[in-house]
Scaffold this motif. Sequence first.
Motif, short mmCIF file in Angstrom:
data_model
loop_
_atom_site.label_atom_id
_atom_site.label_comp_id
_atom_site.label_asym_id
_atom_site.label_seq_id
_atom_site.Cartn_x
_atom_site.Cartn_y
_atom_site.Cartn_z
N GLN A 117 2.57 5.82 -18.27
CA GLN A 117 1.37 6.44 -17.72
C GLN A 117 1.43 7.94 -17.97
N GLU A 170 -4.15 6.90 1.58
CA GLU A 170 -3.83 5.83 0.64
C GLU A 170 -3.91 6.34 -0.79
N LEU A 171 -2.84 6.06 -1.56
CA LEU A 171 -2.78 6.46 -2.96
C LEU A 171 -2.95 5.27 -3.90
N GLU A 172 -2.47 4.11 -3.47
CA GLU A 172 -2.49 2.92 -4.33
C GLU A 172 -2.28 1.70 -3.45
N SER A 173 -2.86 0.56 -3.86
CA SER A 173 -2.68 -0.67 -3.09
C SER A 173 -2.87 -1.88 -4.00
N SER A 174 -2.15 -2.94 -3.68
CA SER A 174 -2.31 -4.21 -4.40
C SER A 174 -3.30 -5.12 -3.68
N THR A 223 0.88 -1.16 0.00
CA THR A 223 0.00 0.00 0.00
C THR A 223 0.92 1.21 0.00
#
Length: 159
Positions: free
Chosen positions: A105, A21-25, A14
């Motif tokens: 991206q 939180e910006l991004e998580s798997s 994360t």
Amino acid sequence: MQISSNSVVQFHYTITENGTELESSRQGDAMLYLHGHNQMLPKLEEALQDKNAGDTLEVTLAPVDAYGERKADAIQSVQVKHLQGAKKWKPGMVAWVNTDHGERQVTIVKMGMFKADVDTNHPLAGKTVTFHIEILSVREATEEELAHGHAHGAGGHQH
């Protein structure tokens, strides 16, 4: 087994900035990589060295060690047909564009009928980010993985 060069490491992560939180798997598949083969941020790979399955860690990286500083001159115009990831585009959306250096991206800044102005900075550029890592497994790479230069997931490779 400890993480060392030529280990295949599977982990969940994360990414946060100031606790947000910006991004998580965690909502999908865990990440898988071949340690020691420049497949991730160098400072993050360095922090994973000698860790074991079951370990958790937090690593905070300044922009220079994470996704770079934001560059003010990183706006480019591209044809809309080259944007991948959605059918309708709006400013603020993230798209993928194929370049001479592979997929990249970009963030939509302004949309026109046939062209879009895109910001080529990584979406996390300029941010000090914290990685929250949970190491799920560590194993030795197979000869095939070493020959290919990357880890193979469940079911082998798809190339």
